[in-house]
Structures are given as structure tokens and as C-alpha cells.
Enzyme design. Structure first.
Site, PDB file in Angstrom:
ATOM      1  N   CYS A  56       7.319  -3.193  -5.479  1.00  0.00           N
ATOM      2  CA  CYS A  56       5.587  -2.756  -5.455  1.00  0.00           C
ATOM      3  C   CYS A  56       6.208  -1.525  -5.895  1.00  0.00           C
ATOM      4  CB  CYS A  56       5.049  -3.058  -5.114  1.00  0.00           C
ATOM      5  SG  CYS A  56       5.225  -2.063  -3.338  1.00  0.00           S
ATOM      6  N   LYS A  57       7.211  -0.579  -5.903  1.00  0.00           N
ATOM      7  CA  LYS A  57       7.447   0.660  -6.396  1.00  0.00           C
ATOM      8  C   LYS A  57       7.244   0.530  -8.237  1.00  0.00           C
ATOM      9  CE  LYS A  57       7.586   2.670  -2.927  1.00  0.00           C
ATOM     10  NZ  LYS A  57       6.492   4.540  -2.336  1.00  0.00           N
ATOM     11  N   ASP A 113      -1.136   5.778   0.584  1.00  0.00           N
ATOM     12  CA  ASP A 113       0.233   4.508   0.238  1.00  0.00           C
ATOM     13  C   ASP A 113      -0.409   3.258   0.614  1.00  0.00           C
ATOM     14  OD1 ASP A 113       2.206   3.733  -0.506  1.00  0.00           O
ATOM     15  OD2 ASP A 113       3.243   5.516   0.336  1.00  0.00           O
ATOM     16  N   ASP A 136       4.336  10.100   5.200  1.00  0.00           N
ATOM     17  CA  ASP A 136       4.898  11.552   4.912  1.00  0.00           C
ATOM     18  C   ASP A 136       4.017  13.151   5.511  1.00  0.00           C
ATOM     19  OD1 ASP A 136       5.874  10.374   2.434  1.00  0.00           O
ATOM     20  OD2 ASP A 136       3.291   9.733   1.718  1.00  0.00           O
ATOM     21  N   GLY A 187     -13.281   5.746   7.641  1.00  0.00           N
ATOM     22  CA  GLY A 187     -14.266   5.285   7.045  1.00  0.00           C
ATOM     23  C   GLY A 187     -12.371   4.884   5.962  1.00  0.00           C
ATOM     24  N   GLN A 189     -11.780   1.757   2.216  1.00  0.00           N
ATOM     25  CA  GLN A 189     -12.818   0.915   1.114  1.00  0.00           C
ATOM     26  C   GLN A 189     -12.195  -0.218   1.440  1.00  0.00           C
ATOM     27  OE1 GLN A 189     -14.952   0.271  -0.708  1.00  0.00           O
ATOM     28  NE2 GLN A 189     -14.373   0.435  -2.778  1.00  0.00           N
TER      29      GLN A 189
END
Length: 402
Positions: A56-57, A113, A136, A187, A189
Site C-alpha cells: 500500500c506504499k 498515517d 512518528d 474526533g 472522520q
């Protein structure tokens, strides 16, 4: 597209039940059993990644060109702004975004990420995703996170039942890992997506002495790695237990029990926070660090080496690998490129440049505090800001933790 409100409310309500005093909450701490949740015994969360073996990178060389072009677009004013926080040259090449604020010499440190399911336990997948986001921050020596957002894509291929079982468990795992890190999720999405995705954003406000700019390696330093390699091999091998044509390829070098132990060791490793490792970087005067993730050990070592102020290079001699996974990788030909340092890792350890005289004490301290080993895997020598693994590196077999 936002998640439809009725579906979002149903999912959130289910998540709140899991997070409150749900009598079944103890099941969250046991390995995930689809049947116990009234799902088909054949249910596998990893099937909702649907990448057919592809990473997926974005390839590292392509990403490097994109970053370079973005760097060139900075105005002089923006470059002067980076000067204020002592990162004029590295800029967006850091593991985190570091932005100087207008107030009191503080900096905004952020990272994000997300990725696809790589283990079949939804709760552990949530924990791994959160640990991966936070890593990170830890790679830059930042140990405190002020806030997290959760990013969640619910697969269109999930049935209503699968969604209502799996999504709350993922959310619970993410939330629990954030709490372990001393932060909270406020929060985010949620969207509908062809694939299931899970990730987030981590944000903190800190003073310049709270982060370590990763560009100060000097000749004579040593390289320390805080988690074993081989997570991608372990999760793939575990999936192959259900695929006879794949399993037949590796069963001569590994038993089913070996694979299950490696899989659980990998899950345990990927879900473990690098927070203590980051805290000890300050104590033992680390000269820089990065976390080992999707580009593999060598990819991240090369990126770290390229950002050094001094003319140095990294040479890696030792490869700590989850037990039996080096043999599995070898049996698969060159598919993983594990011993070449290119096998992707997820939520891997920190690769740290430490003064030689401090490194052994660092490893001893991390084992004392966490109960897990760290390893001296290489050296920093005079060079041209590159990294390499020697032709026949020593493979250290890292057993499953009892």
C-alpha cells in the site's frame, strides 16, 4: 463522502457499548473468535484489504521525487521559518511535520498515517494502527501527545453484521492504545470505502528541547533497533495457513505452531508503543532516530543517513528477526527481501544513532523497563550519507514471548 448518519449512529452506539460496561468486554482481551460474535468461522478481517499482494506504499524512489519537488516550492520566508526551529535542510523529510508557532517559542508537531488490515483480530488491528500513528512522534523523541484523531474507512464489502461487530472493536483498540500513550481521541472522520482502512492523526505542542532533530550522527556512533524484524513475513505466513498452495511452499521449514507463535509475537510487537524507547533517547543522548515501517529497515536507514549533517554512512551487521521468519522468507525466494532490508514492517521499532559508550546501557534500560530486548545492529562510519547491510549479516532469532 461522509458515512451515512444512521449507519454512523448505529456503529457509534455499538462502540460505546463495547467501551462501557459491556458484559462481553473481557472478550476484547482474548484472541478474536468470529464465531463468538455470531460471524462465520471463515471470517478474516485481512480480506478487506484486497490488495492482492501489492504494497500500500508509494515506492520510495517515487515518494522521494515528490518530496523533493515539494521542498523546492518553499518560499524563502517559509525556509526562514524552518530556520527558527533548526530544521532548515530536512523540512518535510522528517518523520513529523514540525511547525514553529507565533507564541512563546513553541512548535506544533503533527503526523498522520493509515493502512489496511494486516491481522484478523479487529481489536489488535486498532491498537496497531494507533501505535503506528504515534510512532512518528516517538521517532523524533517526542513522548507526549496532546490529541489524536481517528481515520476510518468501512469496507463496502462488509455485511451489516460484520460492520457492527468489527468496527467497534477496531475503535476500542485504537482508543485503548491512545489511553496507554497518555492521550485521547477527540474526533476524526469515518467514510465508506471499497477497502477497510484504519489510521489517524497525532498532534502535540512542544518546546524545541522536547524533540530530537535526526541529523546529528557522528562517526563512531552505533545503531540500535528496538523491535524485531519480520512482521510482514509473520502475518503473511499466518494467512497462508488457509491457502494450501502457499502453505506447501513453506511447511518444510516451519510448523503451524511456529507460524502461530510468530504471528502473535508480531501482533504483540506492532501494538507496543515506542514511547519508552523515545524517552530513553533523551536520557542516553541519541543523535537521531527514525521508525522502521513500510520501506523496510534499509529503506528507513538510507533515509535517515541521507539527512545527516556530517559525512557519515550506516553499516548494518545484525538483523534481529522473529523466530523462524528468516527461514520462511528464504523459502519464498526473493519475495520479501527480508535479509536485504526491504521487507515492509508495520509499527516497527526505532532505529537510533547512539554514542557507542551509551548504547549498551540504553539496551539494558529498555529491557528493564519493558521486558523486551533492543539490539545493537550496526555502526556509523565515515562516508557519503548512505546505508548498507553487509553481505552476510548475522540473523538473531527472536523467540515468541511467553
Amino acid at each position: 463522502m461522509s458515512y451515512p448518519s444512521s449507519v454512523a449512529q448505529d456503529t457509534l452506539a455499538a462502540a460505546q457499548l463495547e467501551m462501557a460496561g459491556n458484559p462481553n468486554a473481557l472478550a476484547l482481551r482474548r484472541p478474536f473468535d468470529p464465531v463468538a460474535h455470531d460471524l462465520e468461522a471463515s471470517f478474516r478481517l485481512t480480506r478487506f484489504a484486497d490488495l492482492k499482494g501489492r504494497s500500500c506504499k508509494v515506492p520510495q524512489d517515487v515518494l522521494g521525487k515528490l518530496v523533493e519537488s515539494l521542498q523546492q516550492d518553499y518560499s524563502q520566508q517559509e525556509q526562514d521559518q524552518f530556520m527558527h526551529v533548526a530544521i532548515p535542510r530536512i523540512g518535510i523529510g522528517l518523520d513529523c511535520s514540525v511547525t514553529p508557532l507565533r507564541h512563546g517559542g513553541l512548535c506544533l508537531v503533527q503526523t498522520t498515517d493509515f493502512f489496511y488490515p494486516l491481522v484478523d483480530d479487529p481489536y489488535m488491528m486498532g491498537k496497531i494502527a494507533c501505535a503506528n500513528v504515534l510512532s512518528d512522534l516517538y521517532a523524533m523523541g517526542v513522548t507526549e501527545c496532546d490529541n489524536m484523531l481517528m481515520l476510518l474507512g468501512v469496507s463496502t464489502k462488509m455485511t451489516e453484521k460484520e460492520r457492527d461487530v468489527v468496527i467497534p472493536l477496531i475503535m476500542r483498540g485504537f482508543k485503548d492504545s491512545a489511553l496507554e500513550a497518555g492521550t485521547s481521541v477527540t474526533g476524526g472522520q469515518t467514510v465508506i470505502n471499497p477497502w477497510c482502512t484504519i489510521g489517524g492523526v497525532a498532534t502535540t505542542i512542544c518546546q524545541p528541547n522536547e524533540y530530537i532533530v535526526p541529523d546529528n550522527a557522528v562517526m563512531g556512533d552505533v545503531l540500535v533497533l528496538t523491535k524485531p524484524l519480520g512482521t510482514q513475513v509473520a502475518v503473511n505466513a499466518h494467512q497462508w495457513l488457509d491457502q494450501p498452495e502457499r502453505w506447501n511452499r513453506i511447511k518444510l521449514v516451519v510448523s503451524e505452531e511456529d507460524v502461530r507463535k510468530a504471528y502473535h509475537r508480531a501482533m504483540d510487537s506492532m501494538s507496543r508503543l515506542n514511547r519508552i524507547a523515545a524517552r530513553l533517547m533523551h536520557k542516553y543522548n541519541a543523535h537521531g532516530s527514525t521508525d522502521v515501517t513500510g520501506f523496510g529497515l534499509l529503506g528507513h536507514a538510507q533515509n535517515l543517513a541521507s539527512h545527516q549533517k556530517n559525512e557519515v554512512s550506516f553499516v548494518i551487521h545484525n538483523l534481529p528477526v522473529i523466530a523462524k521468519m528468516a527461514a520462511v522468507a528464504k523459502a519464498c525466494g526473493n519475495m520479501f527481501q527480508l535479509l536485504q532490508g526491504h521487507a515492509p514492517e508495520t509499527s516497527g521499532g526505532l532505529l537510533i544513532c547512539l554514542p557507542r559508550e551509551q548504547a549498551a546501557a540504553y539496551c539494558k534500560d529498555i529491557e528493564k523497563q519493558e521486558g523486551y530486548q533492543a539490539w545493537i545492529i550496526g555502526i556509523v562510519e565515515k562516508g557519503n550519507r548512505t546505508a548498507r547491510i553487509i553481505d552476510k549479516p548475522r540473523v538473531i532469532e527472536v523467540p515468541a514471548k511467553d
